[in-house]
Write a protein that holds these residues in place. Structure first.
Motif, PDB file in Angstrom:
ATOM      1  N   VAL A 134       0.724  -1.070  -0.035  1.00 17.63           N
ATOM      2  CA  VAL A 134       0.000   0.101   0.185  1.00 17.63           C
ATOM      3  C   VAL A 134       1.046   1.306  -0.066  1.00 17.63           C
ATOM      4  N   GLY A 135       0.479   2.249  -0.834  1.00 16.48           N
ATOM      5  CA  GLY A 135       1.050   3.584  -0.727  1.00 16.48           C
ATOM      6  C   GLY A 135       0.253   4.603  -0.244  1.00 16.48           C
ATOM      7  N   ALA A 136      -0.255   5.666  -0.601  1.00 23.91           N
ATOM      8  CA  ALA A 136      -0.990   6.619  -0.050  1.00 23.91           C
ATOM      9  C   ALA A 136      -2.292   7.036  -0.718  1.00 23.91           C
ATOM     10  N   ASN A 137      -2.656   6.200  -1.717  1.00 19.25           N
ATOM     11  CA  ASN A 137      -3.808   6.358  -2.394  1.00 19.25           C
ATOM     12  C   ASN A 137      -5.245   5.921  -1.558  1.00 19.25           C
ATOM     13  N   THR A 138      -5.877   6.860  -1.370  1.00 17.28           N
ATOM     14  CA  THR A 138      -7.174   6.585  -0.846  1.00 17.28           C
ATOM     15  C   THR A 138      -8.362   7.079  -1.505  1.00 17.28           C
ATOM     16  N   LEU A 139      -8.383   7.224  -2.640  1.00 18.23           N
ATOM     17  CA  LEU A 139      -9.096   7.696  -3.816  1.00 18.23           C
ATOM     18  C   LEU A 139      -9.700   6.499  -4.508  1.00 18.23           C
ATOM     19  N   ILE A 140      -9.008   5.697  -5.135  1.00 16.83           N
ATOM     20  CA  ILE A 140      -9.263   4.653  -5.942  1.00 16.83           C
ATOM     21  C   ILE A 140      -9.876   3.575  -5.520  1.00 16.83           C
ATOM     22  N   PRO A 141      -8.887   2.843  -4.261  1.00 17.71           N
ATOM     23  CA  PRO A 141      -9.541   1.386  -3.805  1.00 17.71           C
ATOM     24  C   PRO A 141     -10.914   1.501  -3.388  1.00 17.71           C
ATOM     25  N   PRO A 142     -11.574   2.513  -2.614  1.00 17.53           N
ATOM     26  CA  PRO A 142     -12.929   2.319  -2.087  1.00 17.53           C
ATOM     27  C   PRO A 142     -13.929   2.214  -3.293  1.00 17.53           C
ATOM     28  N   PHE A 194     -13.607   0.321  -5.689  1.00 17.15           N
ATOM     29  CA  PHE A 194     -13.575  -1.073  -6.038  1.00 17.15           C
ATOM     30  C   PHE A 194     -13.904  -1.997  -4.842  1.00 17.15           C
ATOM     31  N   GLY A 195     -14.505  -1.321  -3.814  1.00 19.74           N
ATOM     32  CA  GLY A 195     -14.830  -1.886  -2.643  1.00 19.74           C
ATOM     33  C   GLY A 195     -13.830  -2.307  -1.778  1.00 19.74           C
ATOM     34  N   ALA A 196     -12.434  -1.843  -1.989  1.00 19.26           N
ATOM     35  CA  ALA A 196     -11.564  -2.112  -0.935  1.00 19.26           C
ATOM     36  C   ALA A 196     -11.227  -1.075  -0.157  1.00 19.26           C
ATOM     37  N   ASP A 197     -12.102  -0.895   0.882  1.00 16.43           N
ATOM     38  CA  ASP A 197     -12.041   0.251   1.870  1.00 16.43           C
ATOM     39  C   ASP A 197     -10.749  -0.208   2.962  1.00 16.43           C
ATOM     40  N   ASN A 198     -10.497  -1.546   3.008  1.00 19.66           N
ATOM     41  CA  ASN A 198      -9.609  -1.954   3.722  1.00 19.66           C
ATOM     42  C   ASN A 198      -8.291  -1.328   3.381  1.00 19.66           C
ATOM     43  N   VAL A 199      -8.021  -1.209   2.001  1.00 21.28           N
ATOM     44  CA  VAL A 199      -6.756  -0.876   1.463  1.00 21.28           C
ATOM     45  C   VAL A 199      -6.649   0.650   1.614  1.00 21.28           C
ATOM     46  N   ALA A 200      -7.656   1.571   1.488  1.00 21.97           N
ATOM     47  CA  ALA A 200      -7.819   2.849   1.852  1.00 21.97           C
ATOM     48  C   ALA A 200      -7.414   3.218   3.388  1.00 21.97           C
ATOM     49  N   GLU A 201      -7.831   2.078   4.024  1.00 24.80           N
ATOM     50  CA  GLU A 201      -7.716   2.539   5.619  1.00 24.80           C
ATOM     51  C   GLU A 201      -6.151   1.995   5.919  1.00 24.80           C
ATOM     52  N   MET A 202      -5.573   1.287   5.277  1.00 23.09           N
ATOM     53  CA  MET A 202      -4.166   1.087   5.384  1.00 23.09           C
ATOM     54  C   MET A 202      -3.251   2.149   4.922  1.00 23.09           C
ATOM     55  N   ALA A 203      -3.845   2.774   3.816  1.00 21.10           N
ATOM     56  CA  ALA A 203      -3.174   4.062   3.354  1.00 21.10           C
ATOM     57  C   ALA A 203      -3.231   5.177   4.088  1.00 21.10           C
ATOM     58  N   VAL A 204      -4.297   5.450   4.899  1.00 25.98           N
ATOM     59  CA  VAL A 204      -4.335   6.280   5.813  1.00 25.98           C
ATOM     60  C   VAL A 204      -3.485   6.181   7.029  1.00 25.98           C
ATOM     61  N   GLU A 205      -3.589   4.954   7.393  1.00 25.48           N
ATOM     62  CA  GLU A 205      -2.186   4.507   8.613  1.00 25.48           C
ATOM     63  C   GLU A 205      -1.110   4.907   8.093  1.00 25.48           C
ATOM     64  N   ARG A 206      -0.860   4.572   6.861  1.00 20.40           N
ATOM     65  CA  ARG A 206       0.768   4.877   6.280  1.00 20.40           C
ATOM     66  C   ARG A 206       0.792   6.319   6.379  1.00 20.40           C
ATOM     67  N   LEU A 207      -0.060   7.218   5.881  1.00 19.68           N
ATOM     68  CA  LEU A 207      -0.106   8.392   5.588  1.00 19.68           C
ATOM     69  C   LEU A 207       0.361   9.204   7.276  1.00 19.68           C
ATOM     70  N   GLN A 208      -0.655   8.684   8.204  1.00 25.65           N
ATOM     71  CA  GLN A 208      -0.397   9.163   9.535  1.00 25.65           C
ATOM     72  C   GLN A 208       0.872   8.844  10.322  1.00 25.65           C
ATOM     73  N   LYS A 209       1.421   7.833   9.659  1.00 26.78           N
ATOM     74  CA  LYS A 209       2.843   7.367  10.416  1.00 26.78           C
ATOM     75  C   LYS A 209       4.056   8.049   9.662  1.00 26.78           C
ATOM     76  N   ALA A 210       3.908   9.032   8.611  1.00 25.58           N
ATOM     77  CA  ALA A 210       4.893   9.340   7.594  1.00 25.58           C
ATOM     78  C   ALA A 210       5.683  10.556   7.993  1.00 25.58           C
ATOM     79  N   THR A 211       4.889  11.368   8.995  1.00 24.12           N
ATOM     80  CA  THR A 211       5.524  12.749   9.804  1.00 24.12           C
ATOM     81  C   THR A 211       5.446  12.928  10.988  1.00 24.12           C
TER      82      THR A 211
END
Length: 474
Positions: free
Chosen positions: A244-252, A254-271
């Motif tokens: 997972v990278g930082a894309n929260t737009l596209i995965p949901p 296609f029903g992949a909310d879990n992927v977007a949630e992992m992207a959020v977690e990654r973003l929130q641990k980047a800085t």
């Protein structure tokens, strides 16, 4: 440059890059060319799933899974194809539908000649028949479809296929084949994810892409014990394939909310972020607030990828005890436009006329690079005059925000029913008191972790809109 001249230039330069590579690596192999194979030479992921169910579940719904079906990509590449008279069709598709390219099913860019397996983007069999590379950048991969699958284990044994170890799978250079994009005509680096890592402390410390993006640790290595497939030996670490990278737009979409949630977690641990503001301030005085942002968790610049469209910015608000706004920078208006931000942390590209462009295929130079490099700290300064008759205490709220693309761009490409999620990457609040407040009564809020937005609450209109879009594309 005219469309015909650009096409000739792109073709010649791309051929040179594919044959000679864009970076020097040991044991380089010639890059696989369009038409060398048929899509029938590749195996559907449903066959891989029978033995590698967990790995398949990781991959399903990710941006690699949707590399071709991504509606934003499909619209962008369509426009790029029109602007360049088709010169970019194979260039872009080589990473987004590699099977489509090596089997010569692209062009045409509209996908009318593509097989179902080519539409699966960066899929299992393609990745594991990569048998070599001719460098980094612009996808100089060598593929050898067949019964042998390559990977990171030197003792793997398979019942269904042969298994071979290839060191490339343990190196950032594997990822750098696609996550480094160079304009083949003018040499402008469009995506510098790999080279930014290569020049960082992470590379010096031998921390590779896979250590962060293929583990459970989000921004650092964390072992993931398990088996690579049914019947395989249990190992101390099996690479996670969500990548997972930082894309929260596209995965949901296609029903992949879990992927977007992992992207959020990654973003929130980047800085990490620090705010410097006075404890007290009298009315009529100028108040100075410094906000320092450190890229403490990413081994590349943030944002990265097609960073000319990424938006990372600081929202700083000051309100008094009655909720009245004293200062506001970086908020969104009703149309989703960013208002009054000090700076957008992204890459600003220019076309041949020197004008800003978000169309990377037209870019010939970089106007500004405002991204934050690995381990780098930047500081914003905000100031305002404290008005009379404010109600103390004042609350200073500093929030680092991110979204994958500007709202107006998505409105134009996908329709106004698609809201671009905005992620709060980091936030800190502070209190400014009346100078008469005793020192022992001046309490600052305890820092707390940012909550993860609920991507399950995406609107029905968005889901319906994207469903209709996909049906139209098919």
């Amino acid at each position: 440059m005219s469309g015909s001249n650009l096409k000739v230039g792109l073709v010649l330069a791309a051929l040179l890059m594919l044959f000679f590579g864009t970076g020097i690596i040991a044991n380089a192999t010639p890059a696989t060319q369009a038409g060398e194979y048929s899509s029938d030479d590749f195996t559907y992921e449903s066959r891989c799933r029978q033995c590698h169910a967990i790995i398949y579940a990781d991959w399903e719904g990710t941006m690699h899974f949707n590399a071709y079906l991504d509606p934003f990509y499909l619209e962008e590449v369509r426009i790029a194809s029109e602007d360049t008279d088709g010169a970019l069709d194979e260039f872009c598709s080589r990473c987004h539908t590699p099977i489509g390219v090596v089997s010569a099913e692209i062009p045409p860019i509209d996908g009318s000649g593509m097989s179902d397996i080519a539409k699966l983007g960066v899929q299992c069999d393609f990745c594991h028949v990569v048998s070599g590379s001719n460098g980094t950048g612009n996808a100089p991969f060598t593929v050898t479809p067949g019964d042998t699958k390559w990977g990171p284990f030197d003792d793997a044994r398979g019942n269904y296929h042969e298994s071979e170890y290839l060191e490339l799978y343990t190196q950032s250079e594997y990822c750098g084949m696609c996550h480094q994009v160079i304009n083949p005509v003018n040499g402008l680096v469009i995506d510098d994810t790999y080279s930014a890592w290569k020049e960082s402390q992470y590379a010096e410390d031998e921390v590779v892409c896979q250590d962060c993006h293929m583990t459970e640790g989000i921004t650092e290595f964390e072992a993931n014990p398990g088996r690579a497939g049914s019947g395989a030996p249990k190992r101390d670490h099996i690479s996670s394939h969500d990548i997972v990278g930082a894309n929260t737009l596209i995965p949901p979409m296609f029903g992949a909310d879990n992927v977007a949630e992992m992207a959020v977690e990654r973003l929130q641990k980047a800085t990490t972020m620090e705010v410097s503001a006075p404890d007290v301030a009298p009315t009529g005085d100028e108040v100075l607030i410094d906000v320092s942002i450190t890229n403490s968790g990413a081994g590349h610049k943030i944002p990265t990828g097609v960073s000319e469209i990424r938006e990372m910015w600081l929202e700083l608000t000051v309100t008094d005890a009655n909720g009245e706004s004293i200062y506001n920078a970086g908020s969104l208006d009703a149309d989703g436009n960013i208002i009054g931000a000090n700076i957008l942390y992204n890459n600003i590209l220019a076309d041949s006329e020197g004008d800003e462009t978000k169309s990377f295929w037209l870019a010939e130079s970089v106007l500004e690079d405002n991204r934050i490099g690995p381990k780098e700290t930047v500081t914003e300064q905000h100031s305002f005059i404290l008005p009379e008759n404010v109600a103390y205490p004042l609350t200073v709220q500093s929030t680092l925000k991110y979204r994958s693309a500007p709202q107006d761009m998505i409105d134009h490409l996908l329709g106004e029913e698609t809201d671009v999620p905005v992620v709060d990457m980091n936030e800190i609040s502070m209190i400014i008191y009346d100078p008469s407040t005793p020192a022992d009564e001046r309490k600052q809020p305890e820092p707390d972790s940012t909550s993860t937005p609920g991507f399950g609450a995406l609107t029905a209109a968005m889901v319906l809109g994207i469903t209709m879009y996909i049906l139209k594309r098919k």
